[in-house]
Design an enzyme around this catalytic site. Structure first.
Site, PDB file in Angstrom:
ATOM      1  N   ASP A   1      -1.448   0.379 -38.870  1.00  0.00           N
ATOM      2  CA  ASP A   1      -1.455   1.021 -39.057  1.00  0.00           C
ATOM      3  C   ASP A   1      -2.152   2.368 -40.406  1.00  0.00           C
ATOM      4  OD1 ASP A   1      -2.163   1.194 -36.157  1.00  0.00           O
ATOM      5  OD2 ASP A   1      -0.431   2.520 -36.195  1.00  0.00           O
TER       6      ASP A   1
ATOM      7  N   ARG B   1       5.427   2.634 -37.624  1.00  0.00           N
ATOM      8  CA  ARG B   1       4.783   3.764 -38.552  1.00  0.00           C
ATOM      9  C   ARG B   1       5.935   4.470 -39.778  1.00  0.00           C
ATOM     10  NH1 ARG B   1      -0.739   6.438 -36.918  1.00  0.00           N
ATOM     11  NH2 ARG B   1      -0.828   5.931 -39.641  1.00  0.00           N
TER      12      ARG B   1
ATOM     13  N   ARG C   1       2.071  15.047 -31.368  1.00  0.00           N
ATOM     14  CA  ARG C   1       3.400  13.478 -32.407  1.00  0.00           C
ATOM     15  C   ARG C   1       4.152  14.788 -33.449  1.00  0.00           C
ATOM     16  NH1 ARG C   1       1.170   9.115 -33.744  1.00  0.00           N
ATOM     17  NH2 ARG C   1       0.118   8.273 -32.113  1.00  0.00           N
TER      18      ARG C   1
ATOM     19  N   HIS D   1      -3.849  13.409 -31.918  1.00  0.00           N
ATOM     20  CA  HIS D   1      -4.020  14.719 -33.309  1.00  0.00           C
ATOM     21  C   HIS D   1      -4.925  15.414 -32.812  1.00  0.00           C
ATOM     22  CE1 HIS D   1      -1.950  10.891 -35.846  1.00  0.00           C
ATOM     23  NE2 HIS D   1      -0.663  11.690 -35.111  1.00  0.00           N
TER      24      HIS D   1
ATOM     25  N   CYS E   1      -9.666   9.653 -39.893  1.00  0.00           N
ATOM     26  CA  CYS E   1      -7.934   9.081 -39.689  1.00  0.00           C
ATOM     27  C   CYS E   1      -8.136   8.201 -41.166  1.00  0.00           C
ATOM     28  CB  CYS E   1      -7.810   7.949 -38.607  1.00  0.00           C
ATOM     29  SG  CYS E   1      -7.872   8.556 -36.961  1.00  0.00           S
TER      30      CYS E   1
END
Length: 270
Positions: free
Chosen positions: A67, A92, A138, A167, A261
């Site tokens: 990612d 992550r 998040r 997000h 992103c």
């Protein structure tokens, strides 16, 4: 008239892109991923930015971090100061140090890693003098106070309530210093009221365009790069004097990411 301003972006080539775990509703490890196609789509996005006159730096992808292509999550950079992400998910977490080291080595000495869970520009979007800050899935709401202290600008907390829009940058995009586009259904009633008060002339995206990840977009004040399937949103932007540029990032959407992103804006001190 809308005025474009050249931007400085950081991107990460999806050399190791794959979906091998699930940390958002878009990720299904049982579905095959075409990594060469993901790379080709990413290269096209980078080409669009370069053709628009933007500067694009790249960070080396790290094996085992599929990612890391989603550079926006790595940090928030405003006026030369960088607040590096602290990821919620173990899969992550190693991305944070990688982005920290790149920023340190490339002219951003005023940086620190967030003390609370903070997923960078995934949840932090500067608009004018404000810093819009998402929470709910998040980023820890305590990170909002931390960001306000670090950047010295007022933070507007916004509560996300739909797990598909985990997000802030999946539910809202900054179009210029005064204008945003957002999907009302992604936000709590109180946060919708805040957005209506701050941005009465905002572009409101339909559920269909939001589901196409149309709000995961970037804007230079005139040109708006967004997923090509968000056709209704593109029409709305055109009506407002923006120039929408559709791109296909369908392979990266399998991990719950698209244009924004993949794009971390490096805002230097003025």
């Amino acid at each position: 008239m809308r005025t474009a301003r050249a931007r400085h972006y950081l991107m990460c080539r999806p050399t190791h892109f794959d979906v091998v775990y699930s940390i958002n509703p878009w990720m299904d490890p049982t579905k095959p991923v075409d990594t060469p196609l993901a790379i080709a789509q990413w290269e096209r996005l980078r080409e669009v930015y370069l053709n628009l006159g933007h500067t694009v730096d790249t960070i080396d992808p790290v094996p085992g971090l599929p990612d890391m292509v989603f550079a926006a999550n790595g940090a928030t950079v405003i006026a030369g100061r960088a607040l590096v992400a602290r990821f919620r998910d173990a899969e992550r977490r190693a991305e944070g140090p990688a982005y920290h080291d790149w920023l340190r080595d490339n002219g951003f000495p005023e940086l620190r890693t967030a003390a609370f869970t903070n997923e960078g520009e995934g949840d932090y979007l500067p608009v004018g003098d404000w810093l819009l800050a998402g929470t709910g899935f998040r980023s820890d709401p305590r990170s909002h106070d931390e960001a306000q202290e670090f950047f010295g600008r007022p933070v507007i907390g916004l509560q996300l309530v739909d797990p598909d829009y985990y997000h802030l940058d999946t539910a809202l995009t900054a179009l210029d210093e005064n204008t945003v586009a957002y999907h009302p259904g992604a936000f709590s009633p109180g946060s919708r009221a805040v957005l209506e008060r701050l941005f009465p002339d905002a572009v409101r995206a339909s559920a269909a365009d939001a589901a196409a990840f149309g709000l995961n977009a970037t804007s230079d004040g005139h040109n708006v790069v967004l997923p090509q399937n968000a056709t209704g949103l593109a029409d709305q932007l055109r009506d407002r004097g923006f120039n929408p540029i559709g791109v296909d990032l369908s392979e990266l959407l399998k991990a719950g990411g698209s244009v924004k992103c993949c794009t971390l804006e490096l805002r230097r001190a003025h």
